[in-house]
Every structure is written in structure tokens, then in C-alpha cells.
Design a protein around this motif. Structure first.
Motif, PDB file in Angstrom:
ATOM      1  N   LYS A  86       0.823  -1.211   0.000  1.00 36.77           N
ATOM      2  CA  LYS A  86       0.000   0.000   0.000  1.00 36.77           C
ATOM      3  C   LYS A  86       0.862   1.267   0.000  1.00 36.77           C
ATOM      4  N   ASP A  87       2.021   1.174   0.665  1.00 40.71           N
ATOM      5  CA  ASP A  87       2.913   2.336   0.702  1.00 40.71           C
ATOM      6  C   ASP A  87       3.828   2.311  -0.529  1.00 40.71           C
ATOM      7  N   SER A  88       3.217   2.638  -1.670  1.00 40.85           N
ATOM      8  CA  SER A  88       3.982   2.655  -2.917  1.00 40.85           C
ATOM      9  C   SER A  88       3.403   3.729  -3.818  1.00 40.85           C
ATOM     10  N   LEU A  89       4.228   4.206  -4.741  1.00 39.90           N
ATOM     11  CA  LEU A  89       3.758   5.228  -5.678  1.00 39.90           C
ATOM     12  C   LEU A  89       2.558   4.717  -6.466  1.00 39.90           C
ATOM     13  N   GLU A  90       2.668   3.463  -6.873  1.00 41.49           N
ATOM     14  CA  GLU A  90       1.597   2.885  -7.686  1.00 41.49           C
ATOM     15  C   GLU A  90       0.260   2.905  -6.938  1.00 41.49           C
ATOM     16  N   TYR A  91       0.293   2.458  -5.668  1.00 45.52           N
ATOM     17  CA  TYR A  91      -0.959   2.425  -4.904  1.00 45.52           C
ATOM     18  C   TYR A  91      -1.464   3.846  -4.642  1.00 45.52           C
ATOM     19  N   ALA A  92      -0.535   4.745  -4.348  1.00 40.37           N
ATOM     20  CA  ALA A  92      -0.930   6.138  -4.109  1.00 40.37           C
ATOM     21  C   ALA A  92      -1.648   6.712  -5.330  1.00 40.37           C
ATOM     22  N   GLN A  93      -1.182   6.324  -6.493  1.00 40.17           N
ATOM     23  CA  GLN A  93      -1.817   6.810  -7.726  1.00 40.17           C
ATOM     24  C   GLN A  93      -3.183   6.168  -7.948  1.00 40.17           C
ATOM     25  N   ARG A  94      -3.287   4.931  -7.556  1.00 38.14           N
ATOM     26  CA  ARG A  94      -4.523   4.184  -7.759  1.00 38.14           C
ATOM     27  C   ARG A  94      -5.598   4.522  -6.715  1.00 38.14           C
ATOM     28  N   LYS A  95      -5.139   4.927  -5.518  1.00 42.02           N
ATOM     29  CA  LYS A  95      -6.037   5.077  -4.367  1.00 42.02           C
ATOM     30  C   LYS A  95      -7.284   5.937  -4.634  1.00 42.02           C
ATOM     31  N   GLU A 135       3.528  16.424  -3.688  1.00 37.50           N
ATOM     32  CA  GLU A 135       4.696  17.264  -3.941  1.00 37.50           C
ATOM     33  C   GLU A 135       5.138  17.961  -2.651  1.00 37.50           C
ATOM     34  N   GLU A 136       4.123  18.416  -1.888  1.00 44.91           N
ATOM     35  CA  GLU A 136       4.416  19.193  -0.686  1.00 44.91           C
ATOM     36  C   GLU A 136       5.039  18.363   0.440  1.00 44.91           C
ATOM     37  N   PHE A 137       4.706  17.068   0.512  1.00 46.62           N
ATOM     38  CA  PHE A 137       5.156  16.274   1.661  1.00 46.62           C
ATOM     39  C   PHE A 137       5.996  15.054   1.294  1.00 46.62           C
ATOM     40  N   ALA A 168       3.081  11.741  -6.466  1.00 46.75           N
ATOM     41  CA  ALA A 168       1.929  11.254  -7.237  1.00 46.75           C
ATOM     42  C   ALA A 168       1.014  12.406  -7.645  1.00 46.75           C
ATOM     43  N   TYR A 169       0.929  13.424  -6.785  1.00 50.38           N
ATOM     44  CA  TYR A 169       0.042  14.569  -7.049  1.00 50.38           C
ATOM     45  C   TYR A 169       0.433  15.719  -6.130  1.00 50.38           C
ATOM     46  N   ASP A 170      -0.164  16.883  -6.356  1.00 52.06           N
ATOM     47  CA  ASP A 170       0.066  17.957  -5.400  1.00 52.06           C
ATOM     48  C   ASP A 170      -1.223  18.218  -4.614  1.00 52.06           C
ATOM     49  N   LEU A 171      -1.168  19.108  -3.638  1.00 49.25           N
ATOM     50  CA  LEU A 171      -2.325  19.305  -2.745  1.00 49.25           C
ATOM     51  C   LEU A 171      -3.563  19.814  -3.485  1.00 49.25           C
ATOM     52  N   TYR A 172      -3.346  20.607  -4.548  1.00 51.12           N
ATOM     53  CA  TYR A 172      -4.509  21.077  -5.323  1.00 51.12           C
ATOM     54  C   TYR A 172      -5.234  19.895  -5.947  1.00 51.12           C
ATOM     55  N   GLU A 173      -4.439  18.971  -6.471  1.00 52.41           N
ATOM     56  CA  GLU A 173      -5.067  17.778  -7.067  1.00 52.41           C
ATOM     57  C   GLU A 173      -5.782  16.942  -6.003  1.00 52.41           C
ATOM     58  N   VAL A 174      -5.173  16.864  -4.832  1.00 55.22           N
ATOM     59  CA  VAL A 174      -5.803  16.110  -3.733  1.00 55.22           C
ATOM     60  C   VAL A 174      -7.155  16.740  -3.363  1.00 55.22           C
ATOM     61  N   GLU A 175      -7.190  18.058  -3.363  1.00 59.38           N
ATOM     62  CA  GLU A 175      -8.467  18.730  -3.064  1.00 59.38           C
ATOM     63  C   GLU A 175      -9.519  18.390  -4.117  1.00 59.38           C
ATOM     64  N   ASP A 176      -9.087  18.348  -5.373  1.00 60.62           N
ATOM     65  CA  ASP A 176     -10.021  17.973  -6.436  1.00 60.62           C
ATOM     66  C   ASP A 176     -10.539  16.546  -6.246  1.00 60.62           C
ATOM     67  N   ILE A 177      -9.642  15.681  -5.807  1.00 57.39           N
ATOM     68  CA  ILE A 177     -10.043  14.284  -5.566  1.00 57.39           C
ATOM     69  C   ILE A 177     -11.100  14.228  -4.464  1.00 57.39           C
ATOM     70  N   PHE A 210      -8.826   8.396   3.588  1.00 55.38           N
ATOM     71  CA  PHE A 210      -8.534   9.613   2.847  1.00 55.38           C
ATOM     72  C   PHE A 210      -8.236   9.166   1.415  1.00 55.38           C
ATOM     73  N   PRO A 211      -8.849   9.820   0.418  1.00 55.12           N
ATOM     74  CA  PRO A 211      -8.785   9.268  -0.945  1.00 55.12           C
ATOM     75  C   PRO A 211      -7.470   9.537  -1.680  1.00 55.12           C
ATOM     76  N   ALA A 212      -6.444   9.914  -0.958  1.00 51.16           N
ATOM     77  CA  ALA A 212      -5.121  10.083  -1.560  1.00 51.16           C
ATOM     78  C   ALA A 212      -4.107   9.813  -0.452  1.00 51.16           C
ATOM     79  N   ASP A 213      -2.828   9.862  -0.777  1.00 53.69           N
ATOM     80  CA  ASP A 213      -1.816   9.641   0.254  1.00 53.69           C
ATOM     81  C   ASP A 213      -0.945  10.890   0.325  1.00 53.69           C
TER      82      ASP A 213
END
Lengths: 356, 356
Positions: free
Chosen positions: B181-190, B223-225, B238-247, B215-218
Motif C-alpha cells: 500500500k505504501d507505494s507510488l503505484e498504490y498512491a496513484q490508484r487510491k 509534492e508538498e510532503f 503522485a500529485y500535489d495538494l490542489y489535485e488532492v483537493e479535487d479528488i 482519505f482518498p489520496a496519500d
């Protein structure tokens, strides 16, 4: 010392009916017949002319304004619960009445009927925290009627056990023939009626968890108040306050389960004194209706005035009841339980869920 | 506008799970497997050597100190409820887990089992206010496993309807094969896993009332963390916080019922940010366990130190969670209900009790 076992539904229910101190400060708004009569008087019409809407509106107003001050609210499933339960705060418990209003006048006395198409199962399912049953009862009455009434209590007790929900029984005495309840004769008989009734329904076979009792004497017939202090009417003397205290003490000795006081339509001043004496002798609080809110009803249909009265005088009545019930015995300190530490879960263990 | 109908058990249950503001501030202490592992680590033994007593003692301590701060507490019926329910205050709701801990590793993924000799009927009877089901779920998984898991949810939903009690579903995604679960691939899929799962289980046929969601992202892959801000480990982006907000926004658009956030063992700092973002996008609160109390477990078996930690840092974690969830959507303002005034009792009327 062996601990007292409680099932979780009963235990959690008792905890929710009581307040944080374990004392029952409950309000009743399950009246049907008596509320109808009071509304008829307010409207200057006959009880038959009072509409369902009138009863519902009055119940909503009383529940909305006063339920936040109660540890739990008793209501009925016809004009009350479906219209008012949304106004009962999340931390205020709910009790639901099981009986049909009034009674059937049998030859040997009064018979109670359960409301049809209603059940302990439905009461539990609805999210309520207790089943309440009002029962007309004369321990010295006609044996057939006595047995009939006992059977109803037993039946409800079984349902309460099955659905694991507290069962609050409200036995109410009555005068079989004339004279009326407001008489020297009845006042003299009342202590024995109440105490004998307690003796019967605290037997384990009935499954009653809390008794809602009449004050076991009539203060209007005491030496101290027979002059008409409460309602302006002079009466003969049946006992004095010392004797009344002894009667309460005897009642409490008899009560092997927690008991609370009902207000039976008496005025607030008399009820305050009833509660003060009762809690000094072991009562765990009150479940009061009309004593708190009845003076709001004559304002009906003026809902604004009703609301104003309830939010001021009604709230004040409640506050005074809290004060006089300060010495109430928390349910878990009742001699049945002795202390909170002495109560334990029935079947406690990591396999509890299997056997429950 | 047509009102939304609710049955009394479900409605009253939701009201009790939420706090006075209608926001869910709930604590989970129903962990079994993961708590066992943490206790083993604290004791320097293997998980098999951890005794029932260890688990029970840890659960009592955590529940006793922290449940007064929760609007409701989720616990399990084995090591939790029978030992801890007496410590849960009268105005704090109770949720009970229905599932067996862990999962069966089937060929196509993970299968959930309900705890045997346990049922929705028992959960209702016990006085609890909701049924909770944890469900491992991959919407894109093996069709046989997907169907198996959906059937379980449907079955529990039916029981919850029958006993008129809220049903909280906790779907948890997982990686079918490697990588973990702690992988880039899973983070992208989550995001897609969580959102597709929400789409499925908000269908009315499942009878779910509240979703407890990951939480629907990791955030560790944002980018920020990604620099290791939360746990010192650097990761890919995998994404930045703006994208996480969109998710989160997309999740909320998909959720036709109220949803709350689970903490899934992440640290408190990361969880606080999860909650802050989620409630800004429609979440109705949280149901958090380890994020609040996990740092107390390493003190075990020193119960005094555990208690001190819980009463200070644990309580502080709770207080911070209240702060960041201030903007949570009260359940009755969720788009399903729109407003409190828009909810009405199903079958409301003076004949409600007959047809209920």
C-alpha cells in the motif's frame, strides 16, 4: 460481596434515563385522556370536539420547550413520539407508553389494555430507552381483575427481557366503588394500597426495573395541610407529616428496586413537597408531567403564550424539582445495586457476544 | 421540496452518533489484530503471546480516558464492549463491529467474515446505536470476490433496516499483489479505488447510512510532503495538494450519503491535515482510532504512564481534531437531507405506531 448482574440493554437504558448523577429527573407528556379534557376546557368545547391536531400541537410545544431540562421524556406513540421525538435532544432518554389510554370498567375493578398493533419489540426498535406501562391496580381488589392485571405486567416484563430494555411500571390505585379518590377514606387506605402494590410488583417474575409510584399518602389530608393550603378546600385529618414520613420509609423498605415519584395531576407546590419527602426516604427521582406543565394548557390555542409560560414558569418548576430532588438516591446506589462498582455485566467475558 | 423520510431508530441513532452540532467526532477502539501487534511490540514478545487480558486492559484504559471526548465510540464485542461499555458516558453513542478481525486470503483478493454467533439483532438489543462493518474492497478486483463482499454488505444492510439501526460501512482498499500500500503505484490508484467504492456502496440496495472512508489520496506522496515531512522517509510524487483537493471534491460529489474519515494508523499530524482537507470538501467528521491514542500503547503494561499520556497528549489530539473538523458538514445538512427541517418521520401520523 457478590456483584449484581445486568444485561447491557437494561444497564445502558437505566444510565440514559437517569442524569449524570444517576438520578431520574424525567418528564411525562404521554397523557391522552387527561390532556384532551384540559384542552377542551381551554377551548370551551367538549372533549369529543378536541381534534388530534390540538393534542399534537400542545404536545409538540411542551416537549420542545421542556425536554432539554429532563434526563428523559415519557411520551405516547400516537400523538407524541411521531411528532415530537425530533425535538428531544440526543442526550435525553425516551420512554414509550405501551398501554391504551384509560381502562375497561370490569365488574370487579379496572382492567388495562395494551395498545393494539404496538409492542415491546417496536418500542425497542424505535430507539426508545424504556417501556412504560400504566396499570390501574388494587391489591385488595377482585381476584379475577387482580390476576388479569398481574398477567399483563408479566407479559410486558417478558418482552422487556427479550428485547433487553428497561421496564418502568406505573401502578395507580383507585377507589373501586364510591367514595372518590379525594376522600378521607381513600387517603387512609392509600398507604397500604401503594405499599402492597410495591410488594407484588418487585417480585422478580414481573421483570420490572423501575417503579413509578404515587406518593403513598395524601398531603391534603395531613394535620399540617388539611386547612386547604394547597387548593383552598378544607379536609379531615388522616395523619400528620411524621406519620407520612414513616409511610415513605416503609414503602422504601419494601421496594427492592429503584422507584420514582409521579405527579398525578397535583399542583406544583404539593408535588415539590411530595418529592422532598420521598427522596429523603430513598426515592431515585421523579417522572412528572402535569405538575410541571399543566398551567400552560389553559393558554391553548395561543401557542405563543403557551411557549412563554413554559419557557419561564415551566422551566422554573423544573428547576425547583431539581433542587428538592438533590438528595435522590442514584439508581446505582439503590440497595438493589449498592454501588456502581457492584454492578457487573451478565455473562462478562471474551465470549460474552456468543452467549448473549 | 419533498422531505426525506427516516425511520425513528435510524434517525435517533444518527443524532446520537453525532454531537450537538450534528458533526461526527467519533473514536475507534475496536482494533484487534493491530492492537495485538502493538502490544506485542510494547511487551517485547510475539503477538501470539499477548493475552486477552492485555488487550482488555489496554482497551479499558483508552476507553475510560478518551470516550468522554467523543460523540460516539466504536468498539468490538469481544475485548471491548463487555469490559468497557460501563465507562462510556450516557451521552456518548456506541457503535459495535460486526466483522471478524482480519480477512480470508482468497485467490482473487480478501474476503470478509462476519463474527459468528453475533448479529445485527444482538447489536441492537445490547443498546448500541449503530452497526459497523469493516470491508476489504477493491472495486476492480476479482468478480467473484467483489460479489462476495457486496453480498455481505447487502445482508448487513438488511439487518440494519430490520432492526432500525444506522449502518456504518468502512470499506478499506488494499493492494491485491505486490507492491504494498505504501507505494507510488498504490498512491496513484487510491483515489479511484475510494471513489469507485463510494459509488457502489451508496446504492440504496445496500442500506448504508454513513461511510467511514480512507482519505482518498496519500499525503506522503504529494509534492508538498514527499520530502518525508511525516515520517522521515522520502517518496516519489503522485500529485500535489490542489489535485488532492479535487479528488476530495470528486469523492464528495459521488457520496450521496454522509461520510467520515478513518485514520488507518497514520500519525496525528498527517491525520489532522487529512481531516482538514476532507471537511473542507464535505466530510461530516471523523471516526479515528490509532491517530488519537496509538502513542499510549508503547507504555503498556505501565497503566499509570498510559493513563498520563492519554489524559494529556491523547486529549490534546482530540482537541486538535475538534478544531480542524469545525467546518464538518452536520449530517442533516448533507445533500441527502439538505436541512434538519427537510427530514421527516417515515409514516408520520397518529397511526404511525400501527404501521411501524
Amino acid at each position: 460481596m457478590e456483584s449484581i448482574k445486568l444485561t447491557p440493554g437494561k444497564w445502558r437504558g437505566l444510565k440514559i434515563l437517569a442524569d449524570d448523577e444517576g438520578k431520574f429527573r424525567m418528564m411525562a407528556i404521554d397523557q391522552r385522556g387527561s390532556l384532551k379534557k384540559a384542552l377542551a376546557k381551554a377551548l370551551g368545547i367538549s372533549p369529543e370536539e378536541v381534534t388530534d391536531e390540538d393534542i399534537v400541537k400542545a404536545k409538540i410545544m411542551i416537549t420542545k420547550v421542556l425536554s432539554p431540562y429532563a434526563s428523559a421524556v415519557l411520551t405516547d406513540p400516537i400523538y407524541g413520539f411521531p411528532y415530537t421525538f425530533e425535538y428531544i435532544p440526543r442526550d435525553v432518554g425516551i420512554l414509550l407508553a405501551y398501554e391504551k389510554t384509560g381502562y375497561e370498567k370490569a365488574q370487579g375493578g379496572r382492567k388495562t389494555a395494551l395498545l393494539s398493533d404496538w409492542s415491546g419489540e417496536k418500542i425497542k426498535r424505535s430507539g426508545a430507552n424504556a417501556i412504560k406501562l400504566l396499570l390501574y391496580y388494587r391489591p385488595d381488589g377482585d381476584p379475577e381483575v387482580v390476576k388479569y392485571q398481574q398477567d399483563i405486567v408479566r407479559k410486558v416484563g417478558e418482552e422487556a427481557r427479550k428485547y433487553d430494555i428497561p421496564f418502568l411500571l406505573e401502578p395507580v390505585g383507585y377507589e373501586i366503588e364510591e367514595p372518590a379518590k379525594d376522600s378521607l377514606e381513600y387517603a387512609q387506605r392509600k398507604p397500604q394500597i401503594v405499599i402492597e402494590t410495591v410488594k407484588e410488583f418487585t417480585k422478580e417474575e414481573y421483570g420490572v426495573d423501575v417503579l413509578k409510584l404515587e406518593f403513598p399518602a395524601d398531603l391534603k389530608y395531613t394535620e399540617e395541610f388539611a386547612g386547604g393550603e394547597f387548593d383552598g378546600k378544607e379536609r379531615d385529618v388522616a395523619y400528620d407529616l411524621y406519620e407520612v414520613e414513616d409511610i415513605c420509609e416503609e414503602l422504601d423498605d419494601t421496594a427492592t428496586i429503584p422507584w420514582v415519584l409521579l405527579s398525578a395531576g397535583v399542583g406544583i407546590e404539593e408535588f415539590l413537597l411530595n418529592v422532598e419527602i420521598a427522596v429523603a426516604h430513598g426515592a431515585s427521582g421523579f417522572l412528572a408531567g402535569r405538575a410541571i406543565w399543566k398551567d400552560a394548557v389553559p393558554f391553548y390555542p395561543d401557542l405563543d403564550k403557551m411557549e412563554k409560560w413554559l419557557a419561564t414558569e415551566g422551566v422554573d418548576n423544573f428547576a425547583r424539582l431539581y433542587e428538592v430532588s438533590d438528595e435522590a438516591t442514584p439508581y446505582y446506589k439503590h440497595k438493589k445495586f449498592k454501588s456502581f462498582a457492584n454492578i457487573d455485566l451478565e455473562g462478562k467475558g471474551t465470549d460474552w457476544y456468543k452467549n448473549y
